[in-house]
Write a protein that holds these residues in place. Sequence first.
Motif, short mmCIF file in Angstrom:
data_model
loop_
_atom_site.label_atom_id
_atom_site.label_comp_id
_atom_site.label_asym_id
_atom_site.label_seq_id
_atom_site.Cartn_x
_atom_site.Cartn_y
_atom_site.Cartn_z
N ILE A 14 0.92 -0.93 -0.40
CA ILE A 14 -0.33 -0.19 0.26
C ILE A 14 1.41 1.28 0.13
O ILE A 14 1.15 1.65 1.25
CB ILE A 14 -0.65 0.39 1.15
N GLU A 15 0.97 1.72 -1.28
CA GLU A 15 1.82 2.98 -1.42
C GLU A 15 1.91 3.87 -2.34
O GLU A 15 1.03 3.60 -3.29
CB GLU A 15 3.70 2.62 -2.09
N ASP A 16 1.09 5.41 -1.87
CA ASP A 16 0.69 6.30 -3.38
C ASP A 16 1.85 6.54 -3.98
O ASP A 16 1.79 7.55 -5.09
CB ASP A 16 0.32 7.19 -2.66
N GLU A 17 2.91 6.09 -4.00
CA GLU A 17 4.38 7.00 -4.80
C GLU A 17 4.22 5.81 -5.51
O GLU A 17 4.55 4.49 -5.61
CB GLU A 17 4.93 7.29 -4.49
N LEU A 58 3.41 -0.75 3.95
CA LEU A 58 2.75 0.14 4.32
C LEU A 58 3.63 1.16 4.66
O LEU A 58 4.51 1.40 5.30
CB LEU A 58 1.94 -0.13 5.52
N ASP A 59 2.98 1.78 3.65
CA ASP A 59 3.59 3.58 3.12
C ASP A 59 3.09 3.88 4.56
O ASP A 59 1.46 3.39 4.83
CB ASP A 59 3.15 4.76 2.23
N LEU A 60 2.90 5.00 5.44
CA LEU A 60 1.90 6.01 6.32
C LEU A 60 1.41 7.10 5.65
O LEU A 60 0.52 7.30 6.44
CB LEU A 60 3.29 6.25 7.29
N MET A 61 2.38 8.24 5.01
CA MET A 61 1.42 9.10 4.09
C MET A 61 1.13 8.65 3.49
O MET A 61 1.17 8.53 2.01
CB MET A 61 2.26 10.32 4.62
N LEU A 62 -1.18 8.21 3.70
CA LEU A 62 -1.17 7.71 2.29
C LEU A 62 -2.77 8.80 2.25
O LEU A 62 -3.18 9.19 2.76
CB LEU A 62 -1.80 6.72 1.87
CA CA Z 1 3.18 8.83 0.90
#
Ligand code: CA
Length: 237
Positions: A14-17, A58-62
Amino acid sequence: MLKAETVGQRILIIEDEESIALGVRDALQHHGHQVDVCMDGEAGLERARADRYDLLVLDLMLPGISGFELIETLRREGSRLRIVILSAKSEESDILRGLELGADDYVCKPFSPLELLARIEAQFRRFEMDTAPPPELQLGPGLSVDLQRLEVHRQDEVIPLTPREGDILRYLVQHRGKIVTRDDLLVDVWNYVNGKVETRTVDIHIVGLRRKIEPEPAHPVLIQTVRGKGYRWHDAL
Ligand code: CA
């Protein structure tokens, strides 16, 4: 032998980049893992709940919900999914918070892909070591199983186990005390991609296994049936 090696695990990222998500995905796939990617928190949580994964990166800032909230929610719901945080938040307080909420490891960005891979593999190995059954299982008076040689010793008789029966037994013992569903066995022992298939295979194998290892096969005490759910291993007294 069942998952003595750590390839072929199911991993959710789970990662938005996008560049990071795809880079990590490619590296894990290259190591033989099955990998899915979600780019926002909300969808990622749904995915983690709905599907069977062995590990979450898991990314934190999502977008949607944060990684911290996601861990909190999964752990509150009883999820035992292994979680490795991959985040640009590199303050000690963030790392501690992540671990306290129930993450298993924390890798700070910018990160070395090789280090991330090594840490993920370490998670899998640790799980194997924590839960691996001993090679010799005592099941009752005059009754034991040698999981290495795949032999049941029953009084003076030696009964061979098939490799599949050995894998099922090892899996049940690894999850002792917990309900193991047919889906679990089909996905983790048979390596089906989706356990939700109609098949009697599991039940037939369980019957065969009980005949070999239960003190009284007609009244199983070791491999207990949990009605409508699956099976549960109960350690011999
Ligand atoms: Ca992020």
